[in-house]
Design a protein around this motif. Structure first.
Motif, PDB file in Angstrom:
ATOM      1  N   ARG A  30       0.834  -1.206   0.000  1.00  0.00           N
ATOM      2  CA  ARG A  30       0.000   0.000   0.000  1.00  0.00           C
ATOM      3  C   ARG A  30       0.867   1.254   0.000  1.00  0.00           C
ATOM      4  NH1 ARG A  30      -4.996  -1.134   2.599  1.00  0.00           N
ATOM      5  NH2 ARG A  30      -5.765  -3.080   1.684  1.00  0.00           N
ATOM      6  N   LEU A  31       1.970   1.214   0.732  1.00  0.00           N
ATOM      7  CA  LEU A  31       2.851   2.383   0.773  1.00  0.00           C
ATOM      8  C   LEU A  31       3.491   2.610  -0.587  1.00  0.00           C
ATOM      9  CD1 LEU A  31       4.247   4.651   2.322  1.00  0.00           C
ATOM     10  CD2 LEU A  31       5.970   2.989   3.066  1.00  0.00           C
ATOM     11  N   HIS A  32       3.954   1.540  -1.220  1.00  0.00           N
ATOM     12  CA  HIS A  32       4.546   1.664  -2.557  1.00  0.00           C
ATOM     13  C   HIS A  32       3.540   2.289  -3.521  1.00  0.00           C
ATOM     14  CE1 HIS A  32       7.496  -0.342  -5.582  1.00  0.00           C
ATOM     15  NE2 HIS A  32       7.036   0.799  -6.051  1.00  0.00           N
ATOM     16  N   ARG A  33       2.310   1.802  -3.468  1.00  0.00           N
ATOM     17  CA  ARG A  33       1.278   2.308  -4.363  1.00  0.00           C
ATOM     18  C   ARG A  33       0.977   3.782  -4.079  1.00  0.00           C
ATOM     19  NH1 ARG A  33      -3.994  -0.560  -3.329  1.00  0.00           N
ATOM     20  NH2 ARG A  33      -2.571  -2.320  -3.430  1.00  0.00           N
ATOM     21  N   ALA A  34       0.865   4.135  -2.807  1.00  0.00           N
ATOM     22  CA  ALA A  34       0.557   5.522  -2.447  1.00  0.00           C
ATOM     23  C   ALA A  34       1.657   6.469  -2.904  1.00  0.00           C
ATOM     24  CB  ALA A  34       0.357   5.636  -0.937  1.00  0.00           C
ATOM     25  N   LEU A  35       2.910   6.056  -2.772  1.00  0.00           N
ATOM     26  CA  LEU A  35       4.028   6.893  -3.215  1.00  0.00           C
ATOM     27  C   LEU A  35       4.053   7.000  -4.741  1.00  0.00           C
ATOM     28  CD1 LEU A  35       6.708   5.516  -0.748  1.00  0.00           C
ATOM     29  CD2 LEU A  35       6.000   7.906  -0.878  1.00  0.00           C
ATOM     30  N   VAL A 308      -0.952   5.375   5.835  1.00  0.00           N
ATOM     31  CA  VAL A 308      -1.147   4.096   5.150  1.00  0.00           C
ATOM     32  C   VAL A 308      -1.222   2.958   6.163  1.00  0.00           C
ATOM     33  CG1 VAL A 308      -0.027   2.413   3.627  1.00  0.00           C
ATOM     34  CG2 VAL A 308      -0.118   4.834   2.971  1.00  0.00           C
ATOM     35  N   ALA A 309      -0.332   2.960   7.144  1.00  0.00           N
ATOM     36  CA  ALA A 309      -0.344   1.900   8.157  1.00  0.00           C
ATOM     37  C   ALA A 309      -1.659   1.891   8.929  1.00  0.00           C
ATOM     38  CB  ALA A 309       0.833   2.073   9.112  1.00  0.00           C
ATOM     39  N   LEU A 310      -2.189   3.077   9.234  1.00  0.00           N
ATOM     40  CA  LEU A 310      -3.477   3.146   9.923  1.00  0.00           C
ATOM     41  C   LEU A 310      -4.596   2.631   9.022  1.00  0.00           C
ATOM     42  CD1 LEU A 310      -5.136   3.870  12.390  1.00  0.00           C
ATOM     43  CD2 LEU A 310      -5.223   6.247  11.580  1.00  0.00           C
ATOM     44  N   ASP A 311      -4.553   2.948   7.729  1.00  0.00           N
ATOM     45  CA  ASP A 311      -5.530   2.406   6.783  1.00  0.00           C
ATOM     46  C   ASP A 311      -5.559   0.883   6.847  1.00  0.00           C
ATOM     47  OD1 ASP A 311      -6.539   4.764   5.776  1.00  0.00           O
ATOM     48  OD2 ASP A 311      -5.318   4.761   3.958  1.00  0.00           O
ATOM     49  N   VAL A 312      -4.368   0.285   6.825  1.00  0.00           N
ATOM     50  CA  VAL A 312      -4.268  -1.176   6.865  1.00  0.00           C
ATOM     51  C   VAL A 312      -4.826  -1.712   8.178  1.00  0.00           C
ATOM     52  CG1 VAL A 312      -2.658  -3.125   6.948  1.00  0.00           C
ATOM     53  CG2 VAL A 312      -2.324  -1.306   5.258  1.00  0.00           C
ATOM     54  N   LEU A 313      -4.464  -1.076   9.284  1.00  0.00           N
ATOM     55  CA  LEU A 313      -4.945  -1.531  10.586  1.00  0.00           C
ATOM     56  C   LEU A 313      -6.463  -1.448  10.677  1.00  0.00           C
ATOM     57  CD1 LEU A 313      -4.130  -2.498  13.450  1.00  0.00           C
ATOM     58  CD2 LEU A 313      -4.174  -0.089  14.139  1.00  0.00           C
ATOM     59  N   LEU A 314      -7.041  -0.354  10.200  1.00  0.00           N
ATOM     60  CA  LEU A 314      -8.499  -0.190  10.262  1.00  0.00           C
ATOM     61  C   LEU A 314      -9.202  -1.216   9.377  1.00  0.00           C
ATOM     62  CD1 LEU A 314      -8.836   3.718  10.256  1.00  0.00           C
ATOM     63  CD2 LEU A 314      -8.940   2.150  12.206  1.00  0.00           C
ATOM     64  N   GLN A 315      -8.619  -1.518   8.222  1.00  0.00           N
ATOM     65  CA  GLN A 315      -9.197  -2.547   7.353  1.00  0.00           C
ATOM     66  C   GLN A 315      -9.204  -3.899   8.058  1.00  0.00           C
ATOM     67  OE1 GLN A 315      -7.235  -3.228   3.499  1.00  0.00           O
ATOM     68  NE2 GLN A 315      -7.637  -5.414   3.785  1.00  0.00           N
ATOM     69  N   LEU A 316      -8.075  -4.263   8.667  1.00  0.00           N
ATOM     70  CA  LEU A 316      -7.977  -5.557   9.333  1.00  0.00           C
ATOM     71  C   LEU A 316      -8.842  -5.606  10.591  1.00  0.00           C
ATOM     72  CD1 LEU A 316      -4.167  -6.291   8.908  1.00  0.00           C
ATOM     73  CD2 LEU A 316      -6.073  -7.120   7.522  1.00  0.00           C
ATOM     74  N   ALA A 317      -8.992  -4.462  11.264  1.00  0.00           N
ATOM     75  CA  ALA A 317      -9.876  -4.409  12.423  1.00  0.00           C
ATOM     76  C   ALA A 317     -11.311  -4.691  12.015  1.00  0.00           C
ATOM     77  CB  ALA A 317      -9.773  -3.044  13.096  1.00  0.00           C
ATOM     78  N   ALA A 318     -11.723  -4.138  10.871  1.00  0.00           N
ATOM     79  CA  ALA A 318     -13.081  -4.372  10.372  1.00  0.00           C
ATOM     80  C   ALA A 318     -13.267  -5.831   9.966  1.00  0.00           C
ATOM     81  CB  ALA A 318     -13.362  -3.452   9.186  1.00  0.00           C
TER      82      ALA A 318
END
Length: 343
Positions: A30-35, A308-318
């Motif tokens: 996700r970080l690679h893509r965002a950059l 980005v890391a928070l995005d990933v965490l929130l996705q996995l939390a859901a």
């Protein structure tokens, strides 16, 4: 709207359920893509306060704003010194919060100590995948603290690593590192600096060297194709790499303004600094030839990484149903009367 609260217990449960490899892979990709996509977010250089104890520590804030969507804010403290109160505490503590851009309301908050380590390792993996030789097999770690674990983990996800050489001025830190990364199933052993520099294809420096006490690495004997992830510079006057090495290398900063203020780039003039990591991600073919030369990733910690890391965490939390929803804000029955309370 209740805010999603993720404590250390929740974050640990998510990693346990999803697996650390899945978590790391998601953040790296996700970080690679965002950059590469040049995200529309705005990330000013971090700001904060120097602390006491000879200004060796700091308390800082790092915002990332996506207009019309949200704002992610990390507050982080860096305390490398040891006092009675801090004898057994990690060097870095952090909290992440997210706010809705339209309403301004808090939507999520979490402990960010682990996320900070994971996203920093992920950034090194992104940079190394673009700037190091794809067949790199030996990783050298200068500094064997907590950050070294996630550096090794992230790099093992994108390279066919076979061996990790570890150097730390605290011999016990280097000696215990193999146990801490046993899950990687790689050969790990302490090494002197000269052997590490002469052998490693990729080197990560992640130290708590004091202001004005660097460098921690010598350029003598460095392999001509070596790629270095310089992670530890995060204060004015604190650097890990020698100036001749930087001047001979392609130096790629994560956040240019920040790197010039407190990263390795503070040693360089503007013409001596290479492209930003986002530019390398956007046009990898342009920089691919540098994989056979000395390259440096000046990693000071970009707020986009936290976002980005928070995005990933929130996705996995859901996906896992982990977390707790709480009404954190005061919402009065009468918006004009702060002493009324909503039921």
């Amino acid at each position: 709207m209740d805010a999603l609260v993720l404590t250390q217990r929740h974050v640990g449960k998510i990693v346990e359920l999803c697996g650390r490899d899945v978590f790391a892979d998601l953040v790296i990709d996700r970080l690679h893509r965002a950059l590469a996509e040049k995200s529309k977010g705005v990330a000013p250089a971090r700001a904060g306060f120097s602390r006491c104890h000879g200004d060796t520590g700091s308390i800082e804030w790092m915002p990332y704003h996506v207009p019309g969507d949200c704002m992610t804010l990390k507050t982080v403290s860096y305390t490398p010194f040891r006092t009675t109160k801090r004898q057994y505490l990690p060097v870095i503590s952090a909290t992440l919060t997210r706010f809705d851009d339209e309403t301004g309301r808090l939507t999520a908050m979490c402990d960010a100590r682990l996320l900070t380590a994971i996203r920093t390792g992920a950034a090194s993996a992104v940079a190394s995948r673009l700037l190091a030789r794809p067949e790199s097999r030996v990783l050298g770690l200068v500094g064997a603290g907590a950050q070294a674990v996630t550096q090794a983990h992230a790099l093992s996800r994108v390279f066919p690593l076979e061996q990790i050489l570890v150097h730390d001025i605290e011999a016990s830190h280097a000696a215990s590192f193999a146990d801490r990364v046993r899950f990687l199933d790689l050969q790990v052993r302490p090494a002197g600096l000269a052997e590490l520099v002469a052998t490693a294809d990729i080197i990560c420096t992640a130290t708590t060297v004091g202001v004005g006490e660097g460098p921690v690495l010598s350029a003598d004997g460095l392999q001509p194709h070596a790629h270095i992830n310089a992670v530890g510079a995060d204060l004015v006057g604190k650097t890990e790499l020698p100036l001749p090495l930087l001047r001979a290398a392609l130096v790629v900063p994560d956040h240019l303004d920040q790197a010039r203020h407190e990263g390795e780039c503070q040693q360089l003039s503007e013409p001596e600094i290479g492209p930003r990591l986002s530019a390398v991600c956007s046009h990898p073919e342009r920089w691919a030839p540098y994989r056979h030369r000395t390259t440096v990733f000046d990693s000071t910690g970009h707020a986009l990484e936290d976002h980005v890391a928070l995005d990933v965490l929130l996705q996995l939390a859901a996906e896992t149903g982990v977390g707790e929803r709480m009404l954190m804000e005061h919402l009065p029955d009468d918006a004009l009367d702060p002493y009324t309370f909503a039921h």
